[in-house]
Design a protein around this motif. Structure first.
Motif, PDB file in Angstrom:
ATOM      1  N   PHE A  34       0.850  -1.190   0.000  1.00 25.45           N
ATOM      2  CA  PHE A  34       0.000   0.000   0.000  1.00 25.45           C
ATOM      3  C   PHE A  34       0.890   1.246   0.000  1.00 25.45           C
ATOM      4  O   PHE A  34       1.995   1.232   0.555  1.00 25.45           O
ATOM      5  N   PRO A  35       0.463   2.335  -0.630  1.00 23.37           N
ATOM      6  CA  PRO A  35       1.270   3.562  -0.680  1.00 23.37           C
ATOM      7  C   PRO A  35       1.359   4.203   0.705  1.00 23.37           C
ATOM      8  O   PRO A  35       0.395   4.203   1.467  1.00 23.37           O
ATOM      9  N   ILE A  36       2.517   4.784   0.993  1.00 21.19           N
ATOM     10  CA  ILE A  36       2.746   5.340   2.313  1.00 21.19           C
ATOM     11  C   ILE A  36       3.688   6.529   2.206  1.00 21.19           C
ATOM     12  O   ILE A  36       4.514   6.601   1.283  1.00 21.19           O
ATOM     13  N   SER A  37       3.580   7.454   3.148  1.00 14.55           N
ATOM     14  CA  SER A  37       4.452   8.632   3.200  1.00 14.55           C
ATOM     15  C   SER A  37       5.134   8.674   4.555  1.00 14.55           C
ATOM     16  O   SER A  37       4.460   8.573   5.588  1.00 14.55           O
ATOM     17  N   ILE A  38       6.460   8.818   4.551  1.00 10.69           N
ATOM     18  CA  ILE A  38       7.210   8.878   5.798  1.00 10.69           C
ATOM     19  C   ILE A  38       8.215  10.019   5.728  1.00 10.69           C
ATOM     20  O   ILE A  38       8.568  10.506   4.643  1.00 10.69           O
ATOM     21  N   GLY A  39       8.685  10.444   6.880  1.00 14.09           N
ATOM     22  CA  GLY A  39       9.757  11.417   6.983  1.00 14.09           C
ATOM     23  C   GLY A  39      10.908  10.818   7.770  1.00 14.09           C
ATOM     24  O   GLY A  39      10.746   9.794   8.434  1.00 14.09           O
ATOM     25  N   ALA A  40      12.087  11.449   7.695  1.00 10.37           N
ATOM     26  CA  ALA A  40      13.255  10.913   8.387  1.00 10.37           C
ATOM     27  C   ALA A  40      14.162  12.057   8.813  1.00 10.37           C
ATOM     28  O   ALA A  40      14.185  13.126   8.198  1.00 10.37           O
ATOM     29  N   SER A  41      14.918  11.816   9.877  1.00 10.66           N
ATOM     30  CA  SER A  41      15.907  12.781  10.347  1.00 10.66           C
ATOM     31  C   SER A  41      17.005  12.024  11.067  1.00 10.66           C
ATOM     32  O   SER A  41      16.851  10.842  11.408  1.00 10.66           O
ATOM     33  N   GLY A  42      18.129  12.721  11.303  1.00  8.18           N
ATOM     34  CA  GLY A  42      19.240  12.066  11.972  1.00  8.18           C
ATOM     35  C   GLY A  42      20.436  12.967  12.084  1.00  8.18           C
ATOM     36  O   GLY A  42      20.320  14.206  12.007  1.00  8.18           O
ATOM     37  N   GLU A  43      21.617  12.385  12.236  1.00  5.17           N
ATOM     38  CA  GLU A  43      22.863  13.118  12.374  1.00  5.17           C
ATOM     39  C   GLU A  43      23.926  12.510  11.477  1.00  5.17           C
ATOM     40  O   GLU A  43      23.831  11.342  11.091  1.00  5.17           O
ATOM     41  N   MET A  44      24.950  13.319  11.168  1.00  3.81           N
ATOM     42  CA  MET A  44      26.060  12.838  10.361  1.00  3.81           C
ATOM     43  C   MET A  44      27.313  13.596  10.776  1.00  3.81           C
ATOM     44  O   MET A  44      27.252  14.614  11.473  1.00  3.81           O
ATOM     45  N   SER A  45      28.471  13.100  10.369  1.00  5.16           N
ATOM     46  CA  SER A  45      29.747  13.787  10.616  1.00  5.16           C
ATOM     47  C   SER A  45      30.540  13.802   9.316  1.00  5.16           C
ATOM     48  O   SER A  45      30.559  12.807   8.583  1.00  5.16           O
ATOM     49  N   LEU A  46      31.171  14.958   9.027  1.00  7.71           N
ATOM     50  CA  LEU A  46      31.920  15.154   7.786  1.00  7.71           C
ATOM     51  C   LEU A  46      33.362  15.526   8.104  1.00  7.71           C
ATOM     52  O   LEU A  46      33.676  16.037   9.186  1.00  7.71           O
ATOM     53  N   ARG A  47      34.224  15.288   7.138  1.00 10.41           N
ATOM     54  CA  ARG A  47      35.635  15.661   7.272  1.00 10.41           C
ATOM     55  C   ARG A  47      36.162  16.094   5.919  1.00 10.41           C
ATOM     56  O   ARG A  47      35.889  15.453   4.898  1.00 10.41           O
ATOM     57  N   ALA A  48      36.940  17.229   5.915  1.00  7.04           N
ATOM     58  CA  ALA A  48      37.560  17.697   4.674  1.00  7.04           C
ATOM     59  C   ALA A  48      38.607  16.688   4.243  1.00  7.04           C
ATOM     60  O   ALA A  48      39.544  16.381   4.993  1.00  7.04           O
ATOM     61  N   ASP A  49      38.483  16.184   3.032  1.00  8.39           N
ATOM     62  CA  ASP A  49      39.389  15.133   2.563  1.00  8.39           C
ATOM     63  C   ASP A  49      40.280  15.638   1.430  1.00  8.39           C
ATOM     64  O   ASP A  49      41.503  15.551   1.505  1.00  8.39           O
ATOM     65  N   ASP A  50      39.691  16.174   0.356  1.00 12.77           N
ATOM     66  CA  ASP A  50      40.451  16.703  -0.783  1.00 12.77           C
ATOM     67  C   ASP A  50      40.359  18.228  -0.727  1.00 12.77           C
ATOM     68  O   ASP A  50      39.352  18.834  -1.094  1.00 12.77           O
ATOM     69  N   SER A  51      41.450  18.870  -0.263  1.00 14.96           N
ATOM     70  CA  SER A  51      41.420  20.324  -0.044  1.00 14.96           C
ATOM     71  C   SER A  51      41.209  21.090  -1.335  1.00 14.96           C
ATOM     72  O   SER A  51      40.450  22.070  -1.383  1.00 14.96           O
ATOM     73  N   ARG A  52      41.881  20.736  -2.395  1.00 10.96           N
ATOM     74  CA  ARG A  52      41.757  21.440  -3.677  1.00 10.96           C
ATOM     75  C   ARG A  52      40.309  21.392  -4.179  1.00 10.96           C
ATOM     76  O   ARG A  52      39.729  22.385  -4.579  1.00 10.96           O
ATOM     77  N   ARG A  53      39.746  20.187  -4.176  1.00  8.66           N
ATOM     78  CA  ARG A  53      38.372  20.038  -4.684  1.00  8.66           C
ATOM     79  C   ARG A  53      37.386  20.790  -3.798  1.00  8.66           C
ATOM     80  O   ARG A  53      36.423  21.363  -4.292  1.00  8.66           O
ATOM     81  N   LEU A  54      37.613  20.765  -2.489  1.00 11.70           N
ATOM     82  CA  LEU A  54      36.742  21.484  -1.577  1.00 11.70           C
ATOM     83  C   LEU A  54      36.755  22.986  -1.861  1.00 11.70           C
ATOM     84  O   LEU A  54      35.707  23.633  -1.902  1.00 11.70           O
ATOM     85  N   LEU A  55      37.964  23.572  -2.102  1.00  6.96           N
ATOM     86  CA  LEU A  55      38.067  25.004  -2.373  1.00  6.96           C
ATOM     87  C   LEU A  55      37.413  25.374  -3.694  1.00  6.96           C
ATOM     88  O   LEU A  55      36.687  26.355  -3.801  1.00  6.96           O
ATOM     89  N   LEU A  56      37.676  24.573  -4.719  1.00  2.00           N
ATOM     90  CA  LEU A  56      37.189  24.919  -6.054  1.00  2.00           C
ATOM     91  C   LEU A  56      35.672  24.759  -6.163  1.00  2.00           C
ATOM     92  O   LEU A  56      35.009  25.542  -6.835  1.00  2.00           O
ATOM     93  N   LYS A  57      35.102  23.747  -5.500  1.00  2.00           N
ATOM     94  CA  LYS A  57      33.676  23.462  -5.692  1.00  2.00           C
ATOM     95  C   LYS A  57      32.779  24.140  -4.663  1.00  2.00           C
ATOM     96  O   LYS A  57      31.617  24.421  -4.945  1.00  2.00           O
ATOM     97  N   LEU A  58      33.307  24.389  -3.451  1.00  2.00           N
ATOM     98  CA  LEU A  58      32.444  24.925  -2.411  1.00  2.00           C
ATOM     99  C   LEU A  58      32.829  26.326  -1.950  1.00  2.00           C
ATOM    100  O   LEU A  58      31.969  27.186  -1.757  1.00  2.00           O
ATOM    101  N   VAL A  59      34.126  26.574  -1.777  1.00  2.00           N
ATOM    102  CA  VAL A  59      34.528  27.844  -1.175  1.00  2.00           C
ATOM    103  C   VAL A  59      34.363  29.001  -2.157  1.00  2.00           C
ATOM    104  O   VAL A  59      33.674  29.980  -1.889  1.00  2.00           O
TER     105      VAL A  59
END
Length: 373
Positions: free
Chosen positions: A70-95
């Motif tokens: 049967f069709p149903i609708s749900i929502g979700a939430s939670g937590e996560m943790s991130l770490r900068a890994d590729d500095s060059r890509r992070l600067l060029l794409k986000l900063v």
């Protein structure tokens, strides 16, 4: 320079070389409005894991429940943790031209693609693993790990490593009529099975208790008979004789006939002693009281009742057998005299092997043809 990150430095002290000339540079700066044309921007990137970044779906996830369809609708939430890994890509794409990128800014930049990916991946994981909506809470670990594996390449494209990803809450459509209907059916099946198992175990206990009561009662009856010196067959014989006597006392021919027919059937089933008692009772009922044969004690001459084993006056053991009774050689029971045993059908009277006529007990020759026996 020109949209590219020129150098990448690790932790420590570094000397930067530029094209700025200390003295003559002031002359060149006048052309550019007293600003150097050789810009140098240094970004410091924190590679420590950024913990407790919260996320949540901005709208309900629509999908078809895999178990009940049967069709149903749900929502979700939670937590996560991130770490900068590729500095060059992070600067060029986000900063880009941003001078500062903190946790809140990072989450806001990821929010659009994160919501799109999470909704899609959640529906895929539920369908692939056939996770029941009513059992989804007990599968949150599987749910979280599966979504994390799907999200990792998306974050890596921005130079960010997804270290942890947790789905902590699933918002179900409580109160929805269709959802509540299937919820009741789902939990009812387990309740019915548990109730049936409990009833089955209870019935078994009751049956075992009743059987144990019967065994205990039988053992008590057997101990009572052994203590009083009689067997079950003798007890039944006494009961039968009492019933015959009651039928005779009624004085009605119809009742007496019914009683006599019943006693005859029972007499053949309960054994020799009981059979003898029943048959004696039948013979007594069928003959007038005046024709009942009287037997005297061989010691004192006192009249003995039929079937007595000891004299009532002197106590002498008599072991008398009624004249109309005989021991069957087949079943070893005392039965009424005749040609055949009423219990087992064995022949009671010897037949001459020559002519087939009956031969009296103890005869050495046939009375009809003279054949030696």
């Amino acid at each position: 320079m020109n949209g590219q990150a020129l150098d990448l430095f690790g932790p420590g002290r570094h000397t930067l070389e530029t094209q700025n000339i200390p003295i003559i540079g002031r002359v060149f700066h006048r052309v550019t409005g007293d600003k150097t044309p050789f810009h140098c921007h240094v970004y410091f990137i924190n590679k420590v894991e950024q913990m407790s970044l919260k996320w949540g779906t901005d709208s309900k996830i629509q999908y078809v429940e895999p178990t009940y369809g049967f069709p149903i609708s749900i929502g979700a939430s939670g937590e996560m943790s991130l770490r900068a890994d590729d500095s060059r890509r992070l600067l060029l794409k986000l900063v880009g031209t941003e001078s500062y990128l903190g946790q809140q800014k990072l989450v806001s930049l990821f929010r659009a693609f994160l919501m799109t990916r999470v909704k899609t991946y959640m529906a895929q994981v539920i369908k692939t693993n056939a996770i029941n909506i009513f059992e989804i809470d007990e599968n949150l670990t599987l749910f979280s790990d599966s979504i994390k594996k799907l999200l990792m390449p998306d974050f890596a494209d921005y130079g960010v490593s997804l270290e942890r990803f947790f789905v902590t809450t699933i918002v179900k459509p409580d109160g929805d009529r269709q959802y509540e209907k299937f919820k009741e059916l789902h939990f009812r099946q387990y309740a019915d099975i548990a109730e049936a198992n409990l009833r089955q175990r209870t019935d078994i206990i009751y049956a075992q208790t009743d059987a144990q009561k019967v065994i205990i009662d039988s053992q008590a009856q057997a101990a009572k008979r052994a203590q009083e010196g009689y067997t079950y067959a003798q007890e039944r014989g006494y009961d039968v004789a009492e019933m015959v006597a009651q039928n005779e006392a009624v004085g009605q021919f119809t009742n007496m006939g019914v009683g006599l027919g019943t006693m005859a059937g029972v007499g053949g089933a309960v054994g020799g002693l009981v059979g003898g008692a029943v048959n004696n009772a039948l013979n007594t009922a069928e003959q007038p009281a005046a024709q009942t044969q009287k037997t005297a004690c061989p010691s004192c001459g006192s009249v003995l009742p039929e079937g007595a084993q000891f004299c009532l006056e002197c106590g002498e053991k008599v072991n008398l057998v009624p004249d109309n009774m005989v021991l069957c050689p087949g079943c070893k029971k005392m039965v009424i005299k005749g040609k055949f045993c009423p219990e087992c059908g064995h022949r009671l009277v010897r037949a001459c092997p020559q002519c087939g006529n009956d031969v009296p007990d103890g005869a050495k020759f046939c009375l009809e043809c003279g054949e030696k026996l």
